[in-house]
Design an enzyme around this catalytic site. Structure first.
Site, PDB file in Angstrom:
ATOM      1  CE  LYS A 113      91.174 -58.428  -7.648  1.00 18.88           C
ATOM      2  NZ  LYS A 113      92.565 -58.795  -7.910  1.00 18.88           N
ATOM      3  CE  LYS A 193      91.876 -59.231   1.061  1.00 17.25           C
ATOM      4  NZ  LYS A 193      92.626 -60.035   0.204  1.00 17.25           N
ATOM      5  CE  LYS A 196     100.299 -55.587  -2.586  1.00 16.02           C
ATOM      6  NZ  LYS A 196     100.796 -56.554  -3.577  1.00 16.02           N
TER       7      LYS A 196
HETATM    8  P1  AMP Z   1      99.074 -59.905  -2.931  1.00 16.28           P
HETATM    9  O1  AMP Z   1      99.437 -58.502  -2.687  1.00 16.28           O
HETATM   10  O2  AMP Z   1      97.623 -60.078  -3.231  1.00 16.28           O
HETATM   11  O3  AMP Z   1      99.969 -60.562  -3.940  1.00 16.28           O
HETATM   12  O4  AMP Z   1      99.324 -60.645  -1.566  1.00 16.28           O
HETATM   13  C1  AMP Z   1     100.595 -61.042  -1.111  1.00 16.28           C
HETATM   14  C2  AMP Z   1     100.468 -61.890   0.126  1.00 16.28           C
HETATM   15  O5  AMP Z   1      99.949 -61.101   1.208  1.00 16.28           O
HETATM   16  C3  AMP Z   1      99.516 -63.083  -0.019  1.00 16.28           C
HETATM   17  O6  AMP Z   1     100.101 -64.210   0.596  1.00 16.28           O
HETATM   18  C4  AMP Z   1      98.278 -62.644   0.714  1.00 16.28           C
HETATM   19  O7  AMP Z   1      97.561 -63.747   1.256  1.00 16.28           O
HETATM   20  C5  AMP Z   1      98.866 -61.794   1.823  1.00 16.28           C
HETATM   21  N1  AMP Z   1      97.915 -60.785   2.319  1.00 16.28           N
HETATM   22  C6  AMP Z   1      97.272 -59.850   1.574  1.00 16.28           C
HETATM   23  N2  AMP Z   1      96.474 -59.079   2.354  1.00 16.28           N
HETATM   24  C7  AMP Z   1      96.626 -59.540   3.627  1.00 16.28           C
HETATM   25  C8  AMP Z   1      96.077 -59.150   4.897  1.00 16.28           C
HETATM   26  N3  AMP Z   1      95.227 -58.139   5.012  1.00 16.28           N
HETATM   27  N4  AMP Z   1      96.462 -59.853   5.990  1.00 16.28           N
HETATM   28  C9  AMP Z   1      97.339 -60.879   5.894  1.00 16.28           C
HETATM   29  N5  AMP Z   1      97.888 -61.300   4.726  1.00 16.28           N
HETATM   30  C10 AMP Z   1      97.548 -60.634   3.603  1.00 16.28           C
END
Ligand code: AMP
Ligand code: TRP
Length: 327
Positions: A113, A193, A196
């Site tokens: 970031k 990966k 969002k």
């Molecule tokens: P966040 O939106 O960053 O708060 O992520 C929420 C959860 O989703 C966290 O536990 C991340 O590790 C998981 N996560 C985010 N992107 C992925 C992905 N592409 N594959 C699997 N888990 C994910």
């Protein structure tokens, strides 16, 4: 014997996608039977990236609704907004005083970031607040995707360091990282990966996508050269990602799917994947539609009160240990 405690959090940034669901949320739901589960919309973490205040209010509520629609039951789990429980930030400060700058400098999420020019102090200390989220509840287990492993390592270090210096306080928490689904890849670039923040909407499937949008996104997913349905991340990353997604939504092991579909054309295989995703998301979409904003807000306020009283007892104990007893 009392149950072990599970804690996890999700940021209210952008729409929740099937990577979040398969890597984390789905496990949050499953763990509710066996553990004392505590889940949190980590709104303070999301502020490390500039947010429009009015949009942010909506995003917080939408994230809460999505988590409930995905199956987290706020009458079974403790579920609340991080910012409404001030014990998180107090513990974060104390843990910050135990954190070596070197370990923050090594955090890949921070490096990525800040390479994009967005560095600020909050982003730098983000992993310390995450450690506080987990430790303020004395959590034993933390269900997350694979991108959070490095942050969890810091959490474990901080728990151990605090315990050594001030006496036993925190359990040293362990991650629950699913064997499959911990890293769902982008549909447009299966070597990075699903995220969002990817500007390409076609790279991810949102939990609330219409069935036709799901079909279109899967149909346009990047596949690999050659033919044949094979599970091989080196030579067939696109198909391997789709196999993993199909396996998780259809609850069928990848090997079985490969046996059944080895000779299928990519187009035909993608249709199977799309229908499995559409079916898997249908109950979430309908649960979301039936949730009322006011009801969810009320539940979140109640959750915050309960989380505060639960966090308070550990806050008192931490204050006593570090010499902040208040007289
Ligand atoms: P966040 O939106 O960053 O708060 O992520 C929420 C959860 O989703 C966290 O536990 C991340 O590790 C998981 N996560 C985010 N992107 C992925 C992905 N592409 N594959 C699997 N888990 C994910
Ligand atoms: N950093 C996590 C993510 O981006 C979100 C998070 C914040 C979290 N605090 C947490 C996850 C505590 C698990 C436990 O996904």
């Amino acid at each position: 014997m009392s149950k072990q405690v599970v804690f996890s959090g999700i940021q209210p940034t952008g729409d929740i996608h099937i990577g979040n669901y398969l890597g984390a949320l789905r496990n949050w739901v499953r763990l509710q039977d066996e553990y004392d589960t505590i889940y949190c919309v980590v709104d303070l973490h999301a502020l490390t990236v500039a947010q429009d205040p009015a949009e942010f209010e909506t995003a917080r509520l939408e994230a809460a609704k999505m988590v409930i629609a995905a199956g987290v039951d706020p009458t079974t789990s403790l579920f609340y907004y991080q910012s409404q429980v001030p014990q998180h930030t107090e513990l974060s400060w104390i843990l910050g005083t135990l954190t070596q700058l070197g370990s923050l400098n090594r955090m890949t999420q921070f490096k990525d970031k800040s390479d994009q020019g967005a560095a600020n102090l909050g982003l730098y200390s983000y992993p310390v607040l995450m450690a506080a989220d987990i430790l303020i509840h004395h959590a034993h287990k933390v269900p997350v995707g694979d991108d959070q492993v490095q942050h969890l390592e810091l959490t474990r270090d901080l728990a151990e360091r605090f315990n050594r210096r001030f006496g036993d306080e925190f359990p040293v928490p362990e991650g629950i990282i699913p064997e499959h689904g911990a890293r769902i890849m982008s549909l447009q670039d299966p070597t990075s990966k699903m995220s969002k923040s990817d500007p390409n909407q076609g790279s991810r499937i949102l939990l609330l996508d219409d069935p036709d949008v799901v079909r279109k996104k899967v149909g346009r997913a990047v596949t690999d050269s050659g033919t044949g349905i094979e599970y091989n991340w080196e030579s067939k990353p696109g198909i391997s990602n789709l196999l993993e997604i199909l396996s998780l939504f259809s609850e069928t092991p990848v090997e079985k799917l490969v046996d059944a579909h080895a000779d299928k054309q990519y187009g035909e295989f993608k249709q199977l994947v799309a229908e499995a995703v559409v079916d898997g998301l249908a109950p979430i979409r309908s649960a979301y539609a039936s949730l009322e904003d006011e009801d969810v807000s009320r539940l979140m306020h109640k959750g915050a009160l309960d989380a505060r009283s639960s966090a308070e007892k550990f806050q008192v104990s931490v204050r006593q240990k570090v010499g902040l007893t208040g007289h």
